[in-house]
Design a protein around this motif. Structure first.
Motif, PDB file in Angstrom:
ATOM      1  N   ILE A   1       0.846  -1.200   0.000  1.00  0.00           N
ATOM      2  CA  ILE A   1       0.000   0.000   0.000  1.00  0.00           C
ATOM      3  C   ILE A   1       0.882   1.253   0.000  1.00  0.00           C
ATOM      4  O   ILE A   1       1.820   1.375   0.797  1.00  0.00           O
ATOM      5  CB  ILE A   1      -0.913   0.002   1.247  1.00  0.00           C
ATOM      6  CG1 ILE A   1      -1.769  -1.277   1.249  1.00  0.00           C
ATOM      7  CG2 ILE A   1      -1.794   1.235   1.272  1.00  0.00           C
ATOM      8  CD1 ILE A   1      -2.470  -1.536   2.567  1.00  0.00           C
ATOM      9  N   LYS A   2       0.568   2.179  -0.898  1.00  0.00           N
ATOM     10  CA  LYS A   2       1.310   3.445  -0.959  1.00  0.00           C
ATOM     11  C   LYS A   2       0.770   4.403   0.104  1.00  0.00           C
ATOM     12  O   LYS A   2      -0.436   4.546   0.276  1.00  0.00           O
ATOM     13  CB  LYS A   2       1.175   4.087  -2.331  1.00  0.00           C
ATOM     14  CG  LYS A   2       2.069   5.310  -2.527  1.00  0.00           C
ATOM     15  CD  LYS A   2       1.898   5.889  -3.921  1.00  0.00           C
ATOM     16  CE  LYS A   2       2.925   6.980  -4.182  1.00  0.00           C
ATOM     17  NZ  LYS A   2       2.950   8.044  -3.161  1.00  0.00           N
ATOM     18  N   VAL A   3       1.709   5.039   0.830  1.00  0.00           N
ATOM     19  CA  VAL A   3       1.336   6.062   1.806  1.00  0.00           C
ATOM     20  C   VAL A   3       1.917   7.392   1.357  1.00  0.00           C
ATOM     21  O   VAL A   3       2.404   7.526   0.234  1.00  0.00           O
ATOM     22  CB  VAL A   3       1.813   5.668   3.228  1.00  0.00           C
ATOM     23  CG1 VAL A   3       1.015   4.475   3.744  1.00  0.00           C
ATOM     24  CG2 VAL A   3       3.306   5.352   3.251  1.00  0.00           C
ATOM     25  N   GLU A   4       1.881   8.404   2.220  1.00  0.00           N
ATOM     26  CA  GLU A   4       2.382   9.720   1.840  1.00  0.00           C
ATOM     27  C   GLU A   4       3.915   9.735   1.772  1.00  0.00           C
ATOM     28  O   GLU A   4       4.583   8.873   2.353  1.00  0.00           O
ATOM     29  CB  GLU A   4       1.890  10.758   2.860  1.00  0.00           C
ATOM     30  CG  GLU A   4       0.375  10.864   2.924  1.00  0.00           C
ATOM     31  CD  GLU A   4      -0.090  11.717   4.090  1.00  0.00           C
ATOM     32  OE1 GLU A   4       0.757  12.446   4.663  1.00  0.00           O
ATOM     33  OE2 GLU A   4      -1.277  11.648   4.444  1.00  0.00           O
ATOM     34  N   ASN A   5       4.438  10.720   1.062  1.00  0.00           N
ATOM     35  CA  ASN A   5       5.892  10.857   0.964  1.00  0.00           C
ATOM     36  C   ASN A   5       6.496  11.208   2.324  1.00  0.00           C
ATOM     37  O   ASN A   5       5.827  11.778   3.193  1.00  0.00           O
ATOM     38  CB  ASN A   5       6.255  11.936  -0.049  1.00  0.00           C
ATOM     39  CG  ASN A   5       5.898  11.524  -1.474  1.00  0.00           C
ATOM     40  OD1 ASN A   5       5.439  10.402  -1.707  1.00  0.00           O
ATOM     41  ND2 ASN A   5       6.103  12.412  -2.426  1.00  0.00           N
ATOM     42  N   ALA A   6       7.762  10.856   2.484  1.00  0.00           N
ATOM     43  CA  ALA A   6       8.464  11.146   3.743  1.00  0.00           C
ATOM     44  C   ALA A   6       9.776  11.858   3.438  1.00  0.00           C
ATOM     45  O   ALA A   6      10.490  11.484   2.507  1.00  0.00           O
ATOM     46  CB  ALA A   6       8.708   9.861   4.511  1.00  0.00           C
ATOM     47  N   GLU A   7      10.093  12.859   4.230  1.00  0.00           N
ATOM     48  CA  GLU A   7      11.309  13.665   4.033  1.00  0.00           C
ATOM     49  C   GLU A   7      12.408  13.171   4.966  1.00  0.00           C
ATOM     50  O   GLU A   7      12.359  13.358   6.181  1.00  0.00           O
ATOM     51  CB  GLU A   7      11.010  15.137   4.308  1.00  0.00           C
ATOM     52  CG  GLU A   7      12.172  16.084   3.984  1.00  0.00           C
ATOM     53  CD  GLU A   7      12.479  16.149   2.493  1.00  0.00           C
ATOM     54  OE1 GLU A   7      13.669  16.198   2.132  1.00  0.00           O
ATOM     55  OE2 GLU A   7      11.517  16.144   1.697  1.00  0.00           O
ATOM     56  N   ALA A   8      13.389  12.473   4.378  1.00  0.00           N
ATOM     57  CA  ALA A   8      14.571  11.995   5.099  1.00  0.00           C
ATOM     58  C   ALA A   8      14.235  11.289   6.413  1.00  0.00           C
ATOM     59  O   ALA A   8      14.727  11.663   7.480  1.00  0.00           O
ATOM     60  CB  ALA A   8      15.527  13.154   5.354  1.00  0.00           C
TER      61      ALA A   8
END
Length: 261
Positions: A226-233
């Motif tokens: 399942i794809k979730v939201e993007n994450a920054e580092a």
């Protein structure tokens, strides 16, 4: 010719179905007056016609059927007929009974044809649904394969924690696009009213969790990727079990899996 030979000659059947000349009809009437077994045979043939019309044409209304039946049974008095007019009336009802049989057969065949067409239509719809379902599953499988084969993705193993030691999951993180996919196949089915929530964690200088989405399609997903939201580092990923709709901060007592990037 005695009465038995007369009955076995077949003339009485032709008499009932109106296939005799006036002279032959008069002869049958005379024989019926003189011999009781001839009268009984005529009645038996007439009843056979009535029963046949009713069994072959079951859709004949009760009113019409009784009307025809009454007329034919009334024919039992034909043995005393002397004129042609009563015979013509009888043959009319006999013809009507034969027509009813024909219409009944046609109606029965039409119903059978309609039923076959309905079954074919239902089977076609089920087949179309199966094809669509297979296409969707193939699309999901192709997407998962693309994620696994993308060398830009980093696979992060998330191991089971105290609340669920046997649970496991995997996060696929793309450092270039920041996209995150979660393989939740190793998680138990969430209880009713609960949902898995994914957290991107920064461990230094202080533990900072950021929600990057809910695994609310867990039940319907065939691949459980399942794809979730993007994450920054992110420095780690964790998955907790939360009430439906998610929580503002993770419930650490319900931390199912955790893993460092």
């Amino acid at each position: 010719m005695n009465s038995r030979e007369y009955i076995e000659s077949g003339i009485l059947e032709l008499y009932v179905f109106g296939k005799l000349s006036d002279e032959e009809i008069a002869e049958v009437n005379q024989m019926a007056e003189q011999h009781s077994d001839v009268r009984e045979e005529i009645k038996a043939i007439e009843l056979a016609v009535i029963n046949l019309s009713h069994s072959v044409a079951p859709h004949l209304s009760a009113t019409n059927y009784e009307k025809i039946r009454t007329e034919l049974l009334g024919k039992h008095k034909v043995v005393t007929m002397k004129s042609k007019s009563n015979w013509a009336q009888y043959t009319g009802w006999a013809a009507a009974a034969i027509l009813v049989i024909g219409f009944g057969l046609q109606f029965y065949k039409l119903n059978q044809t309609n039923e076959i067409l309905n079954n074919v239509s239902t089977e076609k719809n089920l087949l179309q649904e199966s094809v669509v379902d297979l296409e969707l599953k193939k699309k999901e499988s192709d997407e998962v394969l693309a994620i696994l084969r993308d060398t830009s993705n980093v696979a992060v193993a998330l191991t089971g924690q105290q609340v669920a030691p046997k649970a496991f999951a995997k996060a696929y993180y793309n450092k270039a696009t920041k996209a995150v996919y979660i393989d939740a196949s190793g998680l138990p089915t969430p209880p009713k009213g609960m949902v898995y929530q994914v957290w991107a964690l920064k461990l230094e200088p202080v533990l900072t969790p950021t929600s990057i989405g809910l695994l609310d399609t867990y039940a319907t997903s065939t691949t459980k990727v399942i794809k979730v939201e993007n994450a920054e580092a992110p420095q780690a990923f964790g998955i907790t079990l939360e009430p439906a709709g998610g929580s503002a901060s993770p419930t650490l007592e319900q931390l199912y899996t955790l893993g460092k990037v």
